[in-house]
Motif scaffolding. Structure first.
Motif, PDB file in Angstrom:
ATOM      1  N   GLN A  19       0.860  -1.188   0.000  1.00 28.75           N
ATOM      2  CA  GLN A  19       0.000   0.000   0.000  1.00 28.75           C
ATOM      3  C   GLN A  19       0.890   1.229   0.000  1.00 28.75           C
ATOM      4  O   GLN A  19       1.759   1.376   0.850  1.00 28.75           O
ATOM      5  N   LEU A  20       0.651   2.099  -0.975  1.00 31.49           N
ATOM      6  CA  LEU A  20       1.443   3.321  -1.095  1.00 31.49           C
ATOM      7  C   LEU A  20       0.564   4.544  -0.883  1.00 31.49           C
ATOM      8  O   LEU A  20       0.724   5.555  -1.546  1.00 31.49           O
ATOM      9  N   LEU A  21      -0.360   4.459   0.062  1.00 34.11           N
ATOM     10  CA  LEU A  21      -1.334   5.527   0.274  1.00 34.11           C
ATOM     11  C   LEU A  21      -0.774   6.691   1.079  1.00 34.11           C
ATOM     12  O   LEU A  21      -1.052   7.838   0.795  1.00 34.11           O
TER      13      LEU A  21
ATOM     14  N   LEU B  53     -13.578   1.705  -4.453  1.00 37.85           N
ATOM     15  CA  LEU B  53     -14.305   2.765  -3.751  1.00 37.85           C
ATOM     16  C   LEU B  53     -14.563   2.312  -2.320  1.00 37.85           C
ATOM     17  O   LEU B  53     -15.567   1.719  -2.005  1.00 37.85           O
ATOM     18  N   ASP B  54     -13.594   2.569  -1.481  1.00 41.68           N
ATOM     19  CA  ASP B  54     -13.705   2.236  -0.072  1.00 41.68           C
ATOM     20  C   ASP B  54     -13.410   3.517   0.700  1.00 41.68           C
ATOM     21  O   ASP B  54     -12.327   3.697   1.231  1.00 41.68           O
ATOM     22  N   GLY B  55     -14.381   4.425   0.716  1.00 42.89           N
ATOM     23  CA  GLY B  55     -14.141   5.746   1.303  1.00 42.89           C
ATOM     24  C   GLY B  55     -13.534   6.637   0.237  1.00 42.89           C
ATOM     25  O   GLY B  55     -14.215   7.112  -0.649  1.00 42.89           O
ATOM     26  N   LEU B  56     -12.227   6.801   0.256  1.00 41.64           N
ATOM     27  CA  LEU B  56     -11.529   7.594  -0.751  1.00 41.64           C
ATOM     28  C   LEU B  56     -11.236   6.723  -1.966  1.00 41.64           C
ATOM     29  O   LEU B  56     -10.989   5.529  -1.832  1.00 41.64           O
ATOM     30  N   PRO B  57     -11.259   7.296  -3.167  1.00 39.13           N
ATOM     31  CA  PRO B  57     -10.944   6.487  -4.344  1.00 39.13           C
ATOM     32  C   PRO B  57      -9.486   6.035  -4.317  1.00 39.13           C
ATOM     33  O   PRO B  57      -8.586   6.815  -3.994  1.00 39.13           O
TER      34      PRO B  57
ATOM     35  N   VAL C 234      -1.630  -1.001  -4.038  1.00 44.58           N
ATOM     36  CA  VAL C 234      -2.737  -0.059  -3.879  1.00 44.58           C
ATOM     37  C   VAL C 234      -2.133   1.342  -3.831  1.00 44.58           C
ATOM     38  O   VAL C 234      -1.243   1.618  -3.031  1.00 44.58           O
ATOM     39  N   VAL C 235      -2.634   2.204  -4.741  1.00 44.51           N
ATOM     40  CA  VAL C 235      -2.124   3.576  -4.848  1.00 44.51           C
ATOM     41  C   VAL C 235      -3.288   4.559  -4.834  1.00 44.51           C
ATOM     42  O   VAL C 235      -4.420   4.195  -5.160  1.00 44.51           O
ATOM     43  N   PRO C 236      -3.030   5.830  -4.486  1.00 41.67           N
ATOM     44  CA  PRO C 236      -4.118   6.805  -4.405  1.00 41.67           C
ATOM     45  C   PRO C 236      -4.501   7.454  -5.740  1.00 41.67           C
ATOM     46  O   PRO C 236      -5.545   8.072  -5.833  1.00 41.67           O
ATOM     47  N   GLU C 237      -3.661   7.313  -6.767  1.00 43.93           N
ATOM     48  CA  GLU C 237      -3.925   8.019  -8.020  1.00 43.93           C
ATOM     49  C   GLU C 237      -3.869   7.089  -9.220  1.00 43.93           C
ATOM     50  O   GLU C 237      -3.025   6.197  -9.283  1.00 43.93           O
TER      51      GLU C 237
END
Length: 112
Positions: free
Chosen positions: A6-8, A63-67, A35-38
Motif C-alpha cells: 500500500q502506497l497511500l 471505492l472504499d471511502g476515498l478512491p 494499492v495507490v491513491p492516483e
C-alpha cells in the motif's frame, strides 16, 4: 505467493521507486497487489512493470471511502531454453569416400 503493498500515505516522489523495488524482489510466480491513491501512478507502475517483463492486470478503481487504485503484478516463470546437441562430425571413412563419382568429361564434336 501473494504479497501486498500500500502506497497511500507515502510522499508522492517515493511511491514509484518503492513499487519498483518491491517488484524487483519478487520470485518467479509471485504476485504483488499494489494499492495507490492516483490513477496516474497506477498507470506509471503498469507501464514500467510491463516493459520489465511482468504480467500486469489492468488497474481497477476501489471505492472504499476515498478512491484508490489497485493493480496486480505477477512475475512470470522464465521459460527454460532447450540446448541443441552439438552437430555430429562426419566419420573419417565417410569423409574420404565421395558419395557420387564424378562424370567423365565429354569432348565437344564439330560438325563438318
Amino acid at each position: 505467493m501473494k504479497r501486498f503493498l500500500q502506497l497511500l500515505g507515502e510522499m508522492s516522489h517515493y511511491r514509484l521507486p518503492q513499487a519498483k523495488l518491491a517488484l524487483q524482489e519478487l520470485a518467479a510466480d509471485d504476485e504483488l497487489v499494489i494499492v495507490v491513491p492516483e490513477q496516474s501512478l497506477a498507470g506509471e507502475i503498469q507501464q514500467w512493470a510491463t516493459s520489465e517483463g511482468f504480467t500486469v492486470a489492468a488497474p481497477k478503481k476501489i471505492l472504499d471511502g476515498l478512491p484508490r487504485w489497485q493493480l496486480s503484478v505477477k512475475k512470470a516463470t522464465p521459460v527454460p531454453v532447450e540446448e541443441k546437441p552439438p552437430a555430429a562430425a562426419p566419420t573419417p571413412a565417410a569423409a574420404s569416400t565421395p558419395a557420387v563419382a564424378p562424370a567423365p568429361a565429354i569432348a565437344p564434336t564439330t560438325a563438318g
